[in-house]
Design a protein around this motif. Structure first.
Motif, PDB file in Angstrom:
ATOM      1  N   LEU A  70       0.828  -1.212   0.000  1.00 36.67           N
ATOM      2  CA  LEU A  70       0.000   0.000   0.000  1.00 36.67           C
ATOM      3  C   LEU A  70       0.859   1.258   0.000  1.00 36.67           C
ATOM      4  O   LEU A  70       0.552   2.232  -0.703  1.00 36.67           O
ATOM      5  CB  LEU A  70      -0.932   0.011   1.214  1.00 36.67           C
ATOM      6  N   LEU A  71       1.935   1.246   0.774  1.00 36.91           N
ATOM      7  CA  LEU A  71       2.840   2.405   0.797  1.00 36.91           C
ATOM      8  C   LEU A  71       3.491   2.613  -0.565  1.00 36.91           C
ATOM      9  O   LEU A  71       3.608   3.750  -1.033  1.00 36.91           O
ATOM     10  CB  LEU A  71       3.909   2.231   1.874  1.00 36.91           C
ATOM     11  N   ARG A  72       3.911   1.520  -1.202  1.00 38.63           N
ATOM     12  CA  ARG A  72       4.496   1.621  -2.546  1.00 38.63           C
ATOM     13  C   ARG A  72       3.481   2.211  -3.517  1.00 38.63           C
ATOM     14  O   ARG A  72       3.809   3.089  -4.317  1.00 38.63           O
ATOM     15  CB  ARG A  72       4.946   0.251  -3.048  1.00 38.63           C
ATOM     16  N   ALA A  73       2.255   1.724  -3.453  1.00 37.11           N
ATOM     17  CA  ALA A  73       1.203   2.214  -4.351  1.00 37.11           C
ATOM     18  C   ALA A  73       0.914   3.693  -4.090  1.00 37.11           C
ATOM     19  O   ALA A  73       0.717   4.470  -5.026  1.00 37.11           O
ATOM     20  CB  ALA A  73      -0.063   1.379  -4.183  1.00 37.11           C
ATOM     21  N   ALA A  74       0.899   4.093  -2.826  1.00 32.43           N
ATOM     22  CA  ALA A  74       0.629   5.489  -2.481  1.00 32.43           C
ATOM     23  C   ALA A  74       1.733   6.415  -2.980  1.00 32.43           C
ATOM     24  O   ALA A  74       1.473   7.573  -3.313  1.00 32.43           O
ATOM     25  CB  ALA A  74       0.460   5.635  -0.971  1.00 32.43           C
ATOM     26  N   ARG A  75       2.933   5.893  -3.031  1.00 38.39           N
ATOM     27  CA  ARG A  75       4.074   6.690  -3.506  1.00 38.39           C
ATOM     28  C   ARG A  75       4.228   6.624  -5.021  1.00 38.39           C
ATOM     29  O   ARG A  75       5.141   7.234  -5.574  1.00 38.39           O
ATOM     30  CB  ARG A  75       5.357   6.206  -2.839  1.00 38.39           C
ATOM     31  N   GLY A  76       3.364   5.844  -5.681  1.00 38.20           N
ATOM     32  CA  GLY A  76       3.423   5.741  -7.133  1.00 38.20           C
ATOM     33  C   GLY A  76       4.513   4.829  -7.636  1.00 38.20           C
ATOM     34  O   GLY A  76       4.876   4.893  -8.811  1.00 38.20           O
ATOM     35  N   ARG A  77       5.019   3.979  -6.776  1.00 35.40           N
ATOM     36  CA  ARG A  77       6.058   3.034  -7.208  1.00 35.40           C
ATOM     37  C   ARG A  77       5.421   1.720  -7.608  1.00 35.40           C
ATOM     38  O   ARG A  77       4.548   1.215  -6.914  1.00 35.40           O
ATOM     39  CB  ARG A  77       7.040   2.779  -6.064  1.00 35.40           C
ATOM     40  N   PRO A  78       5.861   1.138  -8.691  1.00 33.84           N
ATOM     41  CA  PRO A  78       5.303  -0.156  -9.101  1.00 33.84           C
ATOM     42  C   PRO A  78       5.764  -1.274  -8.165  1.00 33.84           C
ATOM     43  O   PRO A  78       6.798  -1.166  -7.500  1.00 33.84           O
ATOM     44  CB  PRO A  78       5.861  -0.367 -10.502  1.00 33.84           C
ATOM     45  N   ALA A  79       4.985  -2.326  -8.114  1.00 34.51           N
ATOM     46  CA  ALA A  79       5.368  -3.500  -7.327  1.00 34.51           C
ATOM     47  C   ALA A  79       6.595  -4.130  -7.951  1.00 34.51           C
ATOM     48  O   ALA A  79       6.774  -4.118  -9.162  1.00 34.51           O
ATOM     49  CB  ALA A  79       4.222  -4.506  -7.286  1.00 34.51           C
TER      50      ALA A  79
END
Length: 83
Positions: A70-79
């Motif tokens: 979720l933090l990655r997604a919120a920061r706009g970083r791909p999985a």
């Protein structure tokens, strides 16, 4: 009452899993991750209250991994995907 909360937490995780298996949600989508995080956090809290170490380990790790996604997604970083 604990049983109802356990079932609801489990259903959140299962809804996300079924949706991913049917191609309705990506495993890296914020909705999928939020369902997993919420469900696993609920189950981890209940496991801690009942002193169920194995279940707490499983659900605690599940919640941490989902929160990281979720933090990655919120920061706009791909999985991260490795082949």
């Amino acid at each position: 009452m604990d049983q109802i909360v356990q079932v609801l937490g489990s259903l959140l995780i299962l809804v996300a899993f079924v949706a991913a298996q049917r191609g309705r949600l990506s495993a890296s989508s914020p909705v999928y991750l939020a369902l997993n995080f919420t469900g696993s956090l609920v189950l981890a809290v209940l496991a801690a209250q009942e002193r169920q170490a194995g279940f707490l380990l499983l659900e605690g790790c599940w919640a941490i991994v989902s929160a990281a996604g979720l933090l990655r997604a919120a920061r706009g970083r791909p999985a991260r995907v490795s082949a």
